[in-house]
Design a protein around this motif. Structure first.
Motif, mmCIF file in Angstrom:
data_model
loop_
_atom_site.group_PDB
_atom_site.id
_atom_site.type_symbol
_atom_site.label_atom_id
_atom_site.label_comp_id
_atom_site.label_asym_id
_atom_site.label_seq_id
_atom_site.Cartn_x
_atom_site.Cartn_y
_atom_site.Cartn_z
ATOM 1 N N PRO B 107 0.841 -1.203 0.000
ATOM 2 C CA PRO B 107 0.000 0.000 0.000
ATOM 3 C C PRO B 107 0.879 1.256 0.000
ATOM 4 O O PRO B 107 1.843 1.348 0.744
ATOM 5 N N GLN B 138 8.294 -4.432 6.839
ATOM 6 C CA GLN B 138 6.966 -5.043 6.704
ATOM 7 C C GLN B 138 6.518 -4.993 5.248
ATOM 8 O O GLN B 138 5.910 -5.930 4.729
ATOM 9 N N ARG B 141 8.422 -7.497 3.387
ATOM 10 C CA ARG B 141 7.923 -8.841 3.662
ATOM 11 C C ARG B 141 6.719 -9.152 2.767
ATOM 12 O O ARG B 141 6.603 -10.238 2.206
ATOM 13 N N ARG B 142 5.836 -8.166 2.629
ATOM 14 C CA ARG B 142 4.671 -8.369 1.760
ATOM 15 C C ARG B 142 5.127 -8.549 0.309
ATOM 16 O O ARG B 142 4.652 -9.425 -0.407
ATOM 17 N N ARG B 145 6.532 -11.998 -0.255
ATOM 18 C CA ARG B 145 5.505 -13.037 -0.370
ATOM 19 C C ARG B 145 4.919 -13.056 -1.780
ATOM 20 O O ARG B 145 4.744 -14.108 -2.386
ATOM 21 N N LYS B 149 5.212 -15.896 -4.880
ATOM 22 C CA LYS B 149 4.079 -16.466 -5.629
ATOM 23 C C LYS B 149 4.319 -16.370 -7.139
ATOM 24 O O LYS B 149 4.011 -17.292 -7.885
ATOM 25 N N ARG B 167 9.218 -18.381 2.689
ATOM 26 C CA ARG B 167 8.805 -18.358 4.096
ATOM 27 C C ARG B 167 10.015 -18.101 5.002
ATOM 28 O O ARG B 167 9.927 -17.363 5.970
ATOM 29 N N MET B 170 10.823 -14.493 4.799
ATOM 30 C CA MET B 170 9.808 -13.712 5.523
ATOM 31 C C MET B 170 10.072 -13.749 7.023
ATOM 32 O O MET B 170 9.840 -12.761 7.723
ATOM 33 N N ASP B 171 10.563 -14.886 7.521
ATOM 34 C CA ASP B 171 10.916 -14.982 8.939
ATOM 35 C C ASP B 171 12.075 -14.040 9.262
ATOM 36 O O ASP B 171 12.078 -13.385 10.305
ATOM 37 N N ALA B 174 10.646 -10.603 9.439
ATOM 38 C CA ALA B 174 9.839 -10.390 10.652
ATOM 39 C C ALA B 174 10.762 -10.149 11.843
ATOM 40 O O ALA B 174 10.511 -9.283 12.689
ATOM 41 N N ASP B 177 12.192 -6.682 11.607
ATOM 42 C CA ASP B 177 11.185 -5.706 12.004
ATOM 43 C C ASP B 177 11.115 -5.598 13.529
ATOM 44 O O ASP B 177 11.106 -4.498 14.099
#
Ligand code: ZN
Lengths: 140, 303
Positions: B107, B138, B141-142, B145, B149, B167, B170-171, B174, B177
């Motif tokens: 966003p 963050q 991370r989005r 992901r 895909k 994954r 992403m860890d 996280a 963050d």
């Protein structure tokens, strides 16, 4: 002028129909636009990525939305899923349930939601053996 | 029948060779090179167009680099209008090859019109979208992901391993963050004002509760006028600003002038648009910036 009432009626009807069609065409709401919405307020159904994390792996957990069980899993400290959810008035409501039958202590559960196009939100709660909690997030 | 079997076997062998071929990915930012390699592993071969330290806002790919694009299967861009040259890239791609804007699922944060003097270039002034989305782990991370895909779609036979790497990364993000949040706890609320050379920290400020302070005369190639400097000094004093942050590889002319005029602390330079060396990872970059901010604005640790 009074000789052919049926023919006059037919002409009038044709004119009315010919008039209505373009007006209808100009004033209708395009169906695609109505669904897409401009802001969070109009968002009806949205793909939402949901991530569950727990300090202890639950035996099972599930996600409920509007009384329906949408997703279920277990056996891991982390799980995620892409779900189609209703976003009413910029709000998402979810119920998360989980069970840790062998847990002696407490488990910390964190849930994160990432709706397409909207900022992510997260919330956390402590759980003891059985857990069922409502979460609600809103976007302006 | 025999001929059919021979053709079938040749076809099978040919597809096996094709499947073994890595996906050729061109990237328009070193951070995307790192991301593509982390998620794609040996299943991708990365052609990195923008070197570390280069300015992504004004990058101008050479004809020889554009020619190299003829060999790729996918192009990764940061998106959000960071790359003004995407049309030129598009025009040089073979049919069916797409530009995937990695920042698209994030966003957008809009640059506060009051901060327009901070903007990196005229395209990012006056209520435009801040393109520096990677400044939030963050958001990264989005984006990770979604890129995972996309790679799963392009390399369906390696879906499981790509998902596993996605994954795992992403860890890492996280954890990063959480680490940043923990470190920034040492910066009191009243000090959470970030004065930088250009408006590159909108996403960072948004996530960690900072405010980017509009100060005239800090950004741009032009030196600030004495009047603008005077106004900036007033604003910095009014807001009890402890430190201002130059940028590594950025245009810091005015920030140095301002620091000299006010005596305000100069923070360790931040990494905004790009990394400064091939050995700097995304995590290194974010930790470097956080350490710099905490060192300049944080409270001393009580023993
Ligand atoms: Zn920039």
């Amino acid at each position: 002028m009074r000789g052919r009432p049926v023919a006059e009626l037919l002409v009038a009807l044709t004119l009315i129909i010919l008039g209505i069609i373009p007006v209808q065409f100009l004033t209708r709401t395009p169906s695609g636009l109505a669904d897409a919405g401009e802001g969070a307020e109009d968002l009806a159904r949205s793909e939402v990525w949901i991530e569950l994390r727990s300090s202890h792996a639950p035996e099972s957990w599930s996600i409920w939305h509007e009384g329906q069980q949408l997703w279920t899993g277990g056996g891991d400290t982390r799980a995620d899923a892409d779900l189609e959810l209703h976003v009413h008035g910029g709000q998402i409501q979810l119920e998360v349930s989980g069970s840790w039958p062998d847990l002696e202590d407490s488990a910390y559960v964190e849930i994160r939601v990432e709706p397409d196009g909207l900022e992510d939100r997260r919330a956390g709660a402590w759980a003891k053996q059985e857990f069922r909690k409502n979460f609600q997030w809103s976007w302006e | 029948m025999k001929r059919f079997f021979t053709s079938f076997c040749v076809l099978c062998m040919f597809s096996t060779v094709l499947l073994a071929e890595p996906l050729r990915v061109a990237t328009l930012h070193p951070l995307l090179t790192e991301l593509a390699q982390t998620l794609g592993g040996e299943q991708v071969e990365v052609l990195s167009l923008l070197p570390p330290n280069a300015n992504p806002h004004s990058f101008d790919p050479k004809p020889s680099e554009l020619t190299q694009l003829q060999q790729v299967n996918l192009v990764l861009a940061m998106g959000k209008n960071l790359e003004p040259y995407l049309d030129r890239i598009k025009a040089n791609l073979p049919a069916g090859v797409n530009i995937y804007e990695v920042g698209r699922p994030v966003p957008s944060v809009v640059i506060d019109p009051r901060n327009a003097t901070f903007a990196c270039c005229p395209r990012h002034m006056h209520g435009a979208v801040d393109p520096h989305w990677w400044q939030s782990p963050q958001a990264m991370r989005r984006a990770t992901r979604h890129l995972g895909k996309e790679l799963e779609k392009l390399l369906p036979e390696h879906k499981a391993v790509i998902r596993e790497r996605t994954r795992a990364h992403m860890d890492v993000l996280a954890e990063l963050d959480q680490w940043i949040e923990g470190e920034l706890n040492r910066v009191p609320k009243r000090q959470r004002i970030l004065v930088t050379a250009h408006a590159a920290f909108g996403y960072f400020c948004d996530v960690y509760g900072f405010q980017a302070l509009p100060v005239k005369g800090l950004a741009g190639d032009q030196s600030a006028t004495p009047a603008e400097l005077g106004e900036s000094i007033e604003i910095l004093k009014e807001n009890k600003i402890r430190a201002v942050f130059p940028e590594i590889g950025g245009r810091n002319h005015n920030i140095h002038a301002l620091q000299e005029a006010t005596g305000i602390k100069l923070g360790e330079p931040l990494l905004a648009d790009n990394i400064n060396s091939e050995d700097t990872s995304y995590v290194d970059m974010m930790k470097h910036n956080t350490n710099s901010i905490v060192a300049a604005l944080g409270e001393k640790e009580t023993p």
